[in-house]
Design a protein around this motif. Structure first.
Motif, PDB file in Angstrom:
ATOM      1  N   GLY A 293      48.115 -35.867  37.879  1.00  0.00           N
ATOM      2  CA  GLY A 293      49.199 -35.324  37.067  1.00  0.00           C
ATOM      3  C   GLY A 293      48.683 -34.310  36.056  1.00  0.00           C
ATOM      4  O   GLY A 293      49.252 -33.228  35.881  1.00  0.00           O
ATOM      5  N   SER A 296      47.431 -31.231  37.930  1.00  0.00           N
ATOM      6  CA  SER A 296      48.582 -30.505  38.461  1.00  0.00           C
ATOM      7  C   SER A 296      49.304 -29.747  37.350  1.00  0.00           C
ATOM      8  O   SER A 296      49.687 -28.589  37.517  1.00  0.00           O
ATOM      9  CB  SER A 296      49.526 -31.501  39.134  1.00  0.00           C
ATOM     10  OG  SER A 296      50.674 -30.873  39.586  1.00  0.00           O
ATOM     11  N   GLY A 297      49.464 -30.383  36.216  1.00  0.00           N
ATOM     12  CA  GLY A 297      50.199 -29.744  35.129  1.00  0.00           C
ATOM     13  C   GLY A 297      49.385 -28.693  34.405  1.00  0.00           C
ATOM     14  O   GLY A 297      49.906 -27.654  34.009  1.00  0.00           O
ATOM     15  N   ASP A 304      48.455 -27.279  42.006  1.00  0.00           N
ATOM     16  CA  ASP A 304      49.737 -27.830  41.567  1.00  0.00           C
ATOM     17  C   ASP A 304      50.714 -27.904  42.741  1.00  0.00           C
ATOM     18  O   ASP A 304      51.357 -28.932  42.982  1.00  0.00           O
ATOM     19  CB  ASP A 304      50.293 -26.931  40.456  1.00  0.00           C
ATOM     20  CG  ASP A 304      51.635 -27.423  39.971  1.00  0.00           C
ATOM     21  OD1 ASP A 304      51.814 -28.644  39.947  1.00  0.00           O
ATOM     22  OD2 ASP A 304      52.480 -26.587  39.612  1.00  0.00           O
ATOM     23  N   GLU A 305      50.773 -26.785  43.472  1.00  0.00           N
ATOM     24  CA  GLU A 305      51.702 -26.681  44.601  1.00  0.00           C
ATOM     25  C   GLU A 305      51.451 -27.797  45.616  1.00  0.00           C
ATOM     26  O   GLU A 305      52.355 -28.527  46.009  1.00  0.00           O
ATOM     27  CB  GLU A 305      51.502 -25.307  45.254  1.00  0.00           C
ATOM     28  CG  GLU A 305      52.581 -24.909  46.231  1.00  0.00           C
ATOM     29  CD  GLU A 305      53.932 -24.738  45.537  1.00  0.00           C
ATOM     30  OE1 GLU A 305      54.940 -25.083  46.177  1.00  0.00           O
ATOM     31  OE2 GLU A 305      53.970 -24.276  44.382  1.00  0.00           O
ATOM     32  N   GLN A 308      52.213 -31.338  44.254  1.00  0.00           N
ATOM     33  CA  GLN A 308      53.658 -31.558  44.142  1.00  0.00           C
ATOM     34  C   GLN A 308      54.294 -31.819  45.505  1.00  0.00           C
ATOM     35  O   GLN A 308      55.122 -32.717  45.649  1.00  0.00           O
ATOM     36  CB  GLN A 308      54.337 -30.345  43.481  1.00  0.00           C
ATOM     37  CG  GLN A 308      54.083 -30.247  42.002  1.00  0.00           C
ATOM     38  CD  GLN A 308      54.409 -31.546  41.305  1.00  0.00           C
ATOM     39  OE1 GLN A 308      55.519 -32.041  41.355  1.00  0.00           O
ATOM     40  NE2 GLN A 308      53.433 -32.131  40.644  1.00  0.00           N
ATOM     41  N   ARG A 309      53.906 -31.046  46.512  1.00  0.00           N
ATOM     42  CA  ARG A 309      54.488 -31.242  47.852  1.00  0.00           C
ATOM     43  C   ARG A 309      54.158 -32.627  48.391  1.00  0.00           C
ATOM     44  O   ARG A 309      55.010 -33.323  48.918  1.00  0.00           O
ATOM     45  CB  ARG A 309      53.978 -30.174  48.826  1.00  0.00           C
ATOM     46  CG  ARG A 309      54.520 -28.788  48.601  1.00  0.00           C
ATOM     47  CD  ARG A 309      56.012 -28.660  48.932  1.00  0.00           C
ATOM     48  NE  ARG A 309      56.656 -27.732  48.008  1.00  0.00           N
ATOM     49  CZ  ARG A 309      57.271 -28.110  46.883  1.00  0.00           C
ATOM     50  NH1 ARG A 309      57.337 -29.378  46.539  1.00  0.00           N
ATOM     51  NH2 ARG A 309      57.831 -27.221  46.087  1.00  0.00           N
ATOM     52  N   CYS A 311      53.417 -35.272  46.713  1.00  0.00           N
ATOM     53  CA  CYS A 311      54.165 -36.274  45.959  1.00  0.00           C
ATOM     54  C   CYS A 311      55.613 -36.344  46.413  1.00  0.00           C
ATOM     55  O   CYS A 311      56.190 -37.426  46.530  1.00  0.00           O
ATOM     56  CB  CYS A 311      54.151 -35.946  44.477  1.00  0.00           C
ATOM     57  SG  CYS A 311      52.584 -36.274  43.755  1.00  0.00           S
ATOM     58  N   ASP A 312      56.203 -35.199  46.654  1.00  0.00           N
ATOM     59  CA  ASP A 312      57.598 -35.172  47.109  1.00  0.00           C
ATOM     60  C   ASP A 312      57.768 -36.029  48.353  1.00  0.00           C
ATOM     61  O   ASP A 312      58.662 -36.865  48.434  1.00  0.00           O
ATOM     62  CB  ASP A 312      58.010 -33.728  47.445  1.00  0.00           C
ATOM     63  CG  ASP A 312      58.673 -33.085  46.239  1.00  0.00           C
ATOM     64  OD1 ASP A 312      58.984 -33.838  45.296  1.00  0.00           O
ATOM     65  OD2 ASP A 312      58.869 -31.859  46.245  1.00  0.00           O
ATOM     66  N   ILE A 351      54.397 -37.007  38.906  1.00  0.00           N
ATOM     67  CA  ILE A 351      55.494 -36.113  38.538  1.00  0.00           C
ATOM     68  C   ILE A 351      55.800 -36.202  37.044  1.00  0.00           C
ATOM     69  O   ILE A 351      55.970 -35.187  36.368  1.00  0.00           O
ATOM     70  CB  ILE A 351      56.730 -36.456  39.394  1.00  0.00           C
ATOM     71  CG1 ILE A 351      56.439 -36.054  40.836  1.00  0.00           C
ATOM     72  CG2 ILE A 351      57.969 -35.733  38.889  1.00  0.00           C
ATOM     73  CD1 ILE A 351      57.405 -36.568  41.839  1.00  0.00           C
ATOM     74  N   ARG A 354      52.864 -34.862  34.861  1.00  0.00           N
ATOM     75  CA  ARG A 354      52.817 -33.402  34.952  1.00  0.00           C
ATOM     76  C   ARG A 354      53.798 -32.766  33.975  1.00  0.00           C
ATOM     77  O   ARG A 354      53.448 -31.843  33.242  1.00  0.00           O
ATOM     78  CB  ARG A 354      53.150 -32.983  36.380  1.00  0.00           C
ATOM     79  CG  ARG A 354      53.248 -31.480  36.555  1.00  0.00           C
ATOM     80  CD  ARG A 354      53.483 -31.151  38.009  1.00  0.00           C
ATOM     81  NE  ARG A 354      53.742 -29.740  38.196  1.00  0.00           N
ATOM     82  CZ  ARG A 354      54.961 -29.213  38.235  1.00  0.00           C
ATOM     83  NH1 ARG A 354      56.014 -29.988  38.063  1.00  0.00           N
ATOM     84  NH2 ARG A 354      55.122 -27.919  38.425  1.00  0.00           N
ATOM     85  N   SER A 355      55.022 -33.286  33.936  1.00  0.00           N
ATOM     86  CA  SER A 355      56.006 -32.668  33.051  1.00  0.00           C
ATOM     87  C   SER A 355      55.600 -32.836  31.580  1.00  0.00           C
ATOM     88  O   SER A 355      55.819 -31.939  30.762  1.00  0.00           O
ATOM     89  CB  SER A 355      57.391 -33.259  33.284  1.00  0.00           C
ATOM     90  OG  SER A 355      57.384 -34.614  32.940  1.00  0.00           O
TER      91      SER A 355
END
Lengths: 477, 357
Positions: A293, A296-297, A304-305, A308-309, A311-312, A351, A354-355
């Protein structure tokens, strides 16, 4: 940072839920410690899954404390042992030694079974004969059994030892000649003629511990003296220990299951296992999730890309079916279950972390750190991590119950580690043996309560953390 | 136009999930040699059928064996058993998608077939029936109770609900099911122990459907108690946050009635985040449903999982894992569609994201 931390800590202490949670947690830790120190680590394979070890226990017996609520209605399980010789005298060519145990029948119930056990018989010439008889409260005597010790082999040298590794067990219900003895006894004593076949039908225990009453038998309360007689050819021959097992309807603190296993032991062993699974899985999951995280952040771009994918996709997989599939294929070893739970646990954390990192990144002191030329890793570890740390810690605690519950669910489906008793497994065994449909509550309620108890402990601690992470919530109390 | 594109995007991402699960499972069964086992089983079943037919035509046993040997080689070629597993992968994925995985080991469908596709498709409606019933009840409960509690934060009922949702998070659904059976079936004898119909099932359609409802009660009640707590709590939190927005105060200042304010200004904007949380809790809920079916011997796919594990049936477990992923993906998609309908903002948001891509 220090001030913030202190504030958070006092905030955490101020809530009632976190206090309860911590109290529960210390109970769990103390029980786990106790279990680890008193039980061998291979308890599951050595004792729990070894039916011989539980052979003398009553099957499906309720916990003893049930008597407290119903007024001593149920018979407690008793194992009476003795090693002392009561009397010794010569008798023709024999020496006779007697061993006595006393049993008091106090409640209006028949024992469920009787087992005689002889440990460690030693003899020096010809094999001795062992007889067991019981003197009832009404002073009548019944000869229960007669057994000859196995003769020496040509290769053996005296003194000969028997029943050292495994005691000699005589289950009275499995002795067909006893029906004849009891039939004769009823004829002599009560002038009651009952066919030997029907005596077996009635049950030996009822005849031995009862008297005829209306069309059946009623328990005869009072003192029963079990005398074991050794007919020896040598004065030095002896039995190490004589035990009489009087099968009861209640046993121990938590009762027994269908194999006669002491459920309280299995339940105790479940504590360290649950704690281990919960803590190991949540720590590993959080480490992976938080690292990815933050990376990625903070680093962004291609890394990051990709993160994120992945994790999705991972986040959108229904968990239990995949867990079932994987544990089924790779076997239910405890560490495999832990690895699988970790593998599918981390994406949800990434996720959120990261935010938070994205928010922290834009703060002015990070800019300042960059301007004086601090390296990326230094910033991540020194400046970003402390800001998201409380949140990560809370997530870690919040992850623990789901790991405990997931393991219990897998065990309940029969995919758990068979070599380690866990609460889920006790429930599975109970469920498969119809405990729910026959109302064996002591077999299915406690393990479930333990699961709930351990899971709720971490839920409470996590709830106590909420105002620490989310200062806006502080006004609500 | 944005709506269509947004949904296409969502659908695509869900298809990726499905594909990922398929790839993961086929790689695992391929690498562990289980796919060979499954295909060999199918070859064996085929040969058995062919042997009986040929035995009528070819009388000489030696000729029969030779003919069978040739057919066996053809079958092995057609199933791709002569190639390594990674070459067979697309074929295997297709087999899973079409549930063409041969016969189950011991489990038989209600009509007596042991083809995996028959067994699963027969049980699918039962699982869906149970899940949809619970979803609807949960949704209604969370709206009614959640909103009610949100209007009086800090009240006794509110604290009770918060406590209840915390407890229900730690309560294994399946163990709750065991409790329910003990209390309502064993001690009180109000509801049946499990199953879908009494034995023998009633013939009269009306009585039959009543019997079904009677058997549904306990499993539904179990799932609702175990999952509704978090739903109500989530609804409550979102409604409370929405109620503090400025537009709500303005609506009140305008002198609109409390009812209109509640429904139009609070619940309408709160609906999308509530739906989001629904979507997120769906996976956990699916797991609860699998175990609940096992406890109540509800003849759906969850019970089938248990039976497949007991009879060590890899093909069946593979098929079930795929089916559950499929159900999940479809349910997710339905909720996404609802979300877009409820929240007009999403359409524009997605449209702008898609322009960037």
């Amino acid at each position: 940072m220090g001030k913030y931390f202190k504030e958070g800590l006092s905030e955490f202490w101020a809530s009632k839920t976190s206090k309860i949670g911590l109290a529960f947690l210390s109970i769990i830790i103390i029980i786990s410690m106790y279990t680890l120190f008193t039980f061998p680590l291979d308890y599951g394979t050595r004792y729990w899954n070894n039916p011989k070890y539980w052979a003398d226990n009553p099957k499906i017996a309720m916990p003893e404390w049930i008597n407290f609520f119903v007024g001593n209605k149920f018979l407690e399980h008793k194992v009476l042992s003795t090693s002392t010789v009561q009397k010794i005298y010569p008798f023709g060519a024999y020496y006779i030694k007697t061993y006595e145990v006393v049993y008091d029948l106090m409640v209006d119930q028949f024992p469920t079974f009787i087992t005689l056990k002889f440990d460690n018989v030693t003899f020096f010439s010809r094999p001795p004969t062992i007889e067991v008889l019981v003197i009832r409260p009404d002073n009548s005597t019944i000869n229960l059994c007669r057994s000859v010790v196995e003769p020496p082999l040509p290769t053996e040298e005296p003194p000969y030892s028997r029943y050292v590794v495994e005691p000699k067990r005589i289950m009275l219900s499995g002795e067909p000649q006893l029906s004849l003895v009891l039939s004769n006894f009823l004829l002599d004593k009560y002038n009651l003629s009952i066919d030997p076949k029907d005596v077996a039908e009635i049950g030996y225990e009822k005849v031995i511990f009862g008297e005829p009453y209306e069309n059946g038998f009623k328990p005869l309360k009072g003192r029963y003296v079990f005398t074991t007689v050794l007919y020896a050819r040598d004065a030095r021959d002896q039995i190490g220990t004589v035990s009489i097992v009087i099968g009861g309807q209640v046993y121990g603190f938590m009762g027994t299951d269908i194999l006669g296993r002491d459920l309280s032991q299995g339940l105790l062993f479940g504590f360290p296992v649950a704690l281990l699974i919960g803590v190991v899985v949540s720590v590993l999951t959080t480490m992976i999730g938080a690292t990815l995280g933050i990376v990625s952040g903070y680093i962004g771009g291609r890394a990051d890309e990709i993160i994120q994918r992945v994790c999705d996709v991972m986040n959108n997989i229904p968990q239990l079916p995949i867990l079932i599939f994987l544990t089924f294929i790779f076997g239910g070893k405890l560490w495999i279950i832990v690895v699988i739970l970790v593998l599918f646990g981390w994406p949800s954390l990434v996720i959120v972390v990261r935010s938070m990192v994205l928010q922290a990144r834009s703060s002015s002191f990070i800019e300042a750190a960059i301007s004086i030329g601090a390296s990326r890793w230094r910033i991540m570890i020194r400046h970003i991590f402390p800001q998201v740390a409380p949140y990560i810690l809370a997530q870690m605690i919040f992850f623990t119950p789901s790991a405990i519950l997931a393991e219990a669910a897998l065990s309940f489906l029969g995919l758990g580690d068979p070599s380690i008793p866990t609460w889920g497994q006790i429930l599975e065994y109970g469920f498969r043996n119809g405990a729910v449909f026959l109302g064996y509550w002591w077999w299915v309620l406690p393990p479930g309560l333990m699961i709930v108890f351990s899971a709720i402990t971490f839920v409470f601690i996590a709830l106590g953390f909420e105002p620490v992470i989310n200062p806006r919530l502080r006004r609500w109390r | 136009m944005g709506l269509k594109r947004a949904l296409t995007f969502k659908a695509a991402s869900l298809v990726v999930v499905l594909l990922f699960v398929l790839l993961l499972t086929t790689i695992i069964i391929g690498a562990t040699g289980i796919s060979d086992k499954i295909l060999n089983g199918m070859v064996r079943d085929n040969l058995r059928a062919i042997r009986q037919e040929l035995a009528r035509e070819i009388r000489n046993p030696e000729d029969l064996e030779r003919a069978l040997e040739k057919i066996k080689e053809d079958l092995i070629r057609s199933y791709g058993l002569d190639k390594p597993w990674y070459v067979r992968m697309p074929d295997m994925i297709w087999r899973i998608v079409t549930l063409d995985l041969g016969n189950s080991r011991t489990v038989v469908s209600f009509s007596g077939s042991n083809k995996i596709s028959d067994i699963i498709l027969e049980r699918l409606p039962n699982t869906v029936l149970l899940m949809i019933t619970v979803l609807i009840i949960n949704f209604a409960l969370s709206l009614v109770i959640g909103v009610r509690v949100a209007t009086k934060p800090g009240s006794f009922l509110d604290r009770l609900i918060s406590m209840y949702s915390a407890v229900s998070y730690a309560l294994p659904t399946w163990w709750l099911g065991i409790l329910m059976i003990l209390v309502f079936a064993f001690y009180l004898k109000i509801f049946p122990f499990g199953g879908m119909y009494s034995t023998p099932p009633p013939v009269d359609p009306l009585i039959r459907s009543l019997d079904l409802v009677w058997h549904l009660c306990l499993p539904v009640l179990t799932l609702v108690i175990a999952t509704s707590g978090s739903w109500i709590y989530i609804t409550r939190s979102i409604v409370i946050t929405t109620a503090q927005e400025d537009f709500v105060s303005i609506a009140r200042a305008k002198g609109l009635s409390e009812r209109i304010v509640l429904w139009r200004y609070i619940i309408r904007p709160a609906a999308p985040p509530i739906l989001t949380n629904l979507i997120l809790s769906l996976a956990a809920y699916l797991g609860g449903a699998i175990l609940t079916e096992t406890i109540f011997s509800w003849p759906g796919m969850g019970l089938l999982y248990f039976e497949a594990i007991m009879s060590v049936d890899e093909a069946l477990i593979l098929a079930l894992t795929y089916m559950y992923t499929l159900i999940y993906v479809i349910a997710r998609f339905v909720l996404e569609v609802l979300y877009v309908i409820v929240d007009p903002r999403v359409r524009y948001e997605w449209a702008s994201i898609l322009k960037k891509v």
